[in-house]
Every structure is written in structure tokens, then in C-alpha cells.
Design an enzyme around this catalytic site. Sequence first.
Site, PDB file in Angstrom:
ATOM      1  N   LYS A 117       6.639   2.251 -11.408  1.00 41.84           N
ATOM      2  CA  LYS A 117       5.246   1.803 -11.563  1.00 41.84           C
ATOM      3  C   LYS A 117       4.965   1.302 -12.969  1.00 41.84           C
ATOM      4  O   LYS A 117       4.161   0.398 -13.164  1.00 41.84           O
ATOM      5  CB  LYS A 117       4.272   2.920 -11.177  1.00 41.84           C
ATOM      6  CG  LYS A 117       4.280   3.166  -9.678  1.00 41.84           C
ATOM      7  CD  LYS A 117       3.066   3.912  -9.172  1.00 41.84           C
ATOM      8  CE  LYS A 117       3.104   3.927  -7.659  1.00 41.84           C
ATOM      9  NZ  LYS A 117       2.035   4.696  -7.047  1.00 41.84           N
ATOM     10  N   LYS A 200       9.852  -0.625  -0.585  1.00 44.88           N
ATOM     11  CA  LYS A 200       8.944   0.218   0.194  1.00 44.88           C
ATOM     12  C   LYS A 200       7.665  -0.554   0.553  1.00 44.88           C
ATOM     13  O   LYS A 200       7.165  -1.307  -0.284  1.00 44.88           O
ATOM     14  CB  LYS A 200       8.582   1.437  -0.666  1.00 44.88           C
ATOM     15  CG  LYS A 200       7.884   2.546   0.083  1.00 44.88           C
ATOM     16  CD  LYS A 200       7.410   3.648  -0.864  1.00 44.88           C
ATOM     17  CE  LYS A 200       6.129   3.280  -1.564  1.00 44.88           C
ATOM     18  NZ  LYS A 200       5.310   4.394  -2.028  1.00 44.88           N
ATOM     19  N   LYS A 203       0.641  -0.252  -0.673  1.00 49.01           N
ATOM     20  CA  LYS A 203      -0.692  -0.859  -0.673  1.00 49.01           C
ATOM     21  C   LYS A 203      -0.877  -1.822  -1.828  1.00 49.01           C
ATOM     22  O   LYS A 203      -1.701  -2.725  -1.759  1.00 49.01           O
ATOM     23  CB  LYS A 203      -1.843   0.145  -0.688  1.00 49.01           C
ATOM     24  CG  LYS A 203      -1.584   1.556  -1.087  1.00 49.01           C
ATOM     25  CD  LYS A 203      -2.910   2.337  -1.128  1.00 49.01           C
ATOM     26  CE  LYS A 203      -2.740   3.737  -0.606  1.00 49.01           C
ATOM     27  NZ  LYS A 203      -1.887   4.570  -1.444  1.00 49.01           N
TER      28      LYS A 203
HETATM   29  N1  AQP Z   1       6.198   2.943   2.881  1.00 52.67           N
HETATM   30  C1  AQP Z   1       6.015   4.225   3.140  1.00 52.67           C
HETATM   31  N2  AQP Z   1       6.735   4.858   4.090  1.00 52.67           N
HETATM   32  C2  AQP Z   1       6.532   6.175   4.366  1.00 52.67           C
HETATM   33  N3  AQP Z   1       5.616   6.929   3.734  1.00 52.67           N
HETATM   34  C3  AQP Z   1       4.873   6.334   2.768  1.00 52.67           C
HETATM   35  N4  AQP Z   1       3.890   6.779   1.973  1.00 52.67           N
HETATM   36  C4  AQP Z   1       3.442   5.773   1.187  1.00 52.67           C
HETATM   37  N5  AQP Z   1       4.117   4.656   1.445  1.00 52.67           N
HETATM   38  C5  AQP Z   1       5.022   4.964   2.434  1.00 52.67           C
HETATM   39  C6  AQP Z   1       3.425   8.155   1.979  1.00 52.67           C
HETATM   40  O1  AQP Z   1       2.014   8.143   2.019  1.00 52.67           O
HETATM   41  C7  AQP Z   1       1.528   9.259   1.275  1.00 52.67           C
HETATM   42  C8  AQP Z   1       0.496   8.803   0.294  1.00 52.67           C
HETATM   43  O2  AQP Z   1       1.056   7.951  -0.667  1.00 52.67           O
HETATM   44  P1  AQP Z   1       0.129   7.454  -1.857  1.00 52.67           P
HETATM   45  O3  AQP Z   1      -0.753   6.385  -1.397  1.00 52.67           O
HETATM   46  O4  AQP Z   1      -0.547   8.584  -2.487  1.00 52.67           O
HETATM   47  O5  AQP Z   1       1.139   6.928  -2.907  1.00 52.67           O
HETATM   48  P2  AQP Z   1       2.307   5.923  -2.808  1.00 52.67           P
HETATM   49  O6  AQP Z   1       3.489   6.600  -2.196  1.00 52.67           O
HETATM   50  O7  AQP Z   1       2.504   5.399  -4.183  1.00 52.67           O
HETATM   51  O8  AQP Z   1       1.784   4.812  -1.814  1.00 52.67           O
HETATM   52  P3  AQP Z   1       1.696   3.295  -2.048  1.00 52.67           P
HETATM   53  O9  AQP Z   1       1.202   2.663  -0.783  1.00 52.67           O
HETATM   54  O10 AQP Z   1       2.995   2.789  -2.567  1.00 52.67           O
HETATM   55  O11 AQP Z   1       0.555   3.205  -3.118  1.00 52.67           O
HETATM   56  P4  AQP Z   1       0.514   2.358  -4.410  1.00 52.67           P
HETATM   57  O12 AQP Z   1       0.824   0.973  -3.984  1.00 52.67           O
HETATM   58  O13 AQP Z   1      -0.871   2.528  -4.957  1.00 52.67           O
HETATM   59  O14 AQP Z   1       1.563   2.924  -5.306  1.00 52.67           O
HETATM   60  C9  AQP Z   1       2.730   9.912   0.613  1.00 52.67           C
HETATM   61  O15 AQP Z   1       3.112  11.025   1.388  1.00 52.67           O
HETATM   62  C10 AQP Z   1       3.777   8.856   0.674  1.00 52.67           C
HETATM   63  O16 AQP Z   1       5.084   9.398   0.731  1.00 52.67           O
END
Ligand code: AQP
Length: 337
Positions: A117, A200, A203
Site C-alpha cells: 500500500k 487481488k 476496492k
Molecule cells: N480479493 C479478495 N478476496 C478475498 N477476500 C478479500 N478481502 C478483501 N479483498 C479480498 C477480505 O475482505 C475483508 C475486508 O478487507 P478490507 O476492506 O478491510 O481490506 P482489504 O483487504 O485491504 O480490502 P481491499 O478491497 O483491498 O481494500 P483497499 O482497496 O481499500 O485496500 C478482509 O477479511 C479481507 O481479507
Amino acid sequence: MSSAFTPRVFSGIQPSGGLTLGNYLGAIKRFVDMQADDFETIYCMVDLHAITVWQDPEVLRRNTRELCAGFIASGIDPEKSILFNQSQVPEHAQLGWIFNTVARMGWLNRMTQFKDKAGKNRENASVGLFAYPALMAADILIYHATHVPVGEDQKQHLELTRDIAAKFNHDYGVDFFPITEPVIEGAATRVMSLRDGSKKMSKSDPSDMSRINMTDDADMIAQKIRKARTDPDALPSEIKGLDDRPEARNLVNIYAGFADLSPEQVLAEVGGKQFSEFKPMLADQAVAKLAPISIEMARLMEDTSEIDRILHRGAERARAVAAPILKQTYDIVGMVS
Ligand code: AQP
């Protein structure tokens, strides 16, 4: 883990954008399953984590409410589960500070999410982004949670949570914090981008075509699946045939996640089919599961006062669990009260 701890589930999602299919299959769908089991369940919109990367305040407010709507529309019952936003339970940040003093720089330096990040411009990343995993440990341990359902990407942070609990217990000669079990299960623990099978689904990916949003309508979901990157070969009948085919593997895993099947079972059904035949099958699955959720989310967002009431009540219930644990922590550490 000591059996002295009541089985209790905690997990959170950042309101840092709209919910994606990754959040749904990797997290929320499994939160709903665990709610039906014999657990106390606590689910959180982790707004303090979201601001480790700058968020527009109005957008953050909307995303927090929309995330709450997403939880409820997906099947989280706010009576059964405790549903709230992190900032309204100050014990998270208070225990987070204690854990900043327990976690070691060397441990946090190894966290791959920070490296991903922060990117190349690490000097300019917030201190909060670096310290994020210590606050995440506090989110979990302020409830003495024993089980944490998450996607694969959170595995390293959960190992750190265990290390923090063990070091705290050791440093103060207590058996106070549980050694939490990560629950990383099912076929879709790591949903990948629809444009690049090595990334991955996220969002914050700049390409909207890389992900399915929980607010996408049926046409948009079908279009994104139709345009998802694939290779020219037919689907294999055996799992080994997915080696070196990350995009094919991803679509099979997504199908398996929706259908509650293993990838092997999916391949037994669809092996030999071309993507031109498989993608519409996948789109049908996705639309059948997601369209009712997105319609319900839109309905709930028409009256955000009801969402605010649910969050307020959830925060009260969460504080009733968290406050005594923080008080005991302060006593253990030696704070005069
Ligand atoms: N691609 C994914 N596949 C499976 N699980 C996922 N999670 C997120 N993306 C995937 C799971 O969703 C929960 C919440 O995640 P988060 O939003 O708190 O943080 P993150 O993992 O950083 O999600 P993003 O979508 O990638 O957010 P941004 O873009 O803001 O960094 C967790 O249990 C995560 O494992």
C-alpha cells in the site's frame, strides 16, 4: 488456545470504498455462516483503519453507512450480531496504543500489506498505515475474540495478532489475551482482479472493470464477467489443469464460492467447456446471489437514520464487552485508575 475463553468471532471491513465481490466471498458470506453457528459474532466497519489513507469525510460517512447496509442486506442480523463502526468504541484505539508498545518495529517492517500500500513512496505513507496491524490486533483482542474469519490477504496480520497476544501475556506474566484462530476457509479466500489474475480484487483498484461491486446491477455484473480476461483453452476436468492459468483458476474459484462447492467439484461439472459457455453460467450465479443484495442495499440507504440507529446500538453493545477488558488491561499494565 486456552479453553477459558468463550468462543467469539470478530471481523471488520474498511469503509474505504464500495464493497467488492472479494469482500463478499472472502469475508461477508462467511460472517453470515458463522452467525448461524454457536458463536457470539461481532462485526465492525473499521473507519479508523480507512483513514490511514486519506478519505474525503463525506464519502467516508456514506461508505460507512453503505457498508452497514451491505452487511445487513447480505444476511447479518443486527440483533444476533453486534454491528458497529470502530471509531464509536474508543477502547479499540486505547488498546491499540498499548499494542504499539508491545509490537516490535521489526515485526511491522515485515508486513507485506504496508509495503504494497505504501508503494515506492514509503517516506510519505502515514504512521497510521505502518501501525495498522497493531490496531487490528486491538480490534480483535479488545473482545477476547477467539476466531477471526478473513480472506487470505489478512493471514500475516493475524499471525502478528497472535504474536502480540503472546508477547503481552509473556511480558506481564498473565494468560489474559487469547491466541486467536484465523478462519481462512472456502474456495474464494483470495478473489483476483478480473483484468489481471495475479492481482487481488480490491476496492481501490483504479479500474472498475477489475472488480464486481456489490452495488453493480445485473447487466453490469454480466458485462464485467463477459469481459473478464481469460486464456483461449477450454476448462480442464482436473485441478492440476489450472496450474499457470491464474485467470481461469480465479473464475472457477468464484463459481465455487457462489455455489458452495470445491473447485474440484466445479471442474467435474464444467471441465471441457469453453469460456464462452462457462462465463454465462458464472454470470447467472453471480446475478442470482448479488442482485437481491444490491437491491436491498439501495432500499436500506433510502433511510440512513435506521442505519445510524443500528450502528449506535451496536456500539453500545460492543462497549459493554470492550470496556471491562480495557480496564483489566490497564490494571495489568500498571495504570492508576
Ligand atoms: N480479493 C479478495 N478476496 C478475498 N477476500 C478479500 N478481502 C478483501 N479483498 C479480498 C477480505 O475482505 C475483508 C475486508 O478487507 P478490507 O476492506 O478491510 O481490506 P482489504 O483487504 O485491504 O480490502 P481491499 O478491497 O483491498 O481494500 P483497499 O482497496 O481499500 O485496500 C478482509 O477479511 C479481507 O481479507
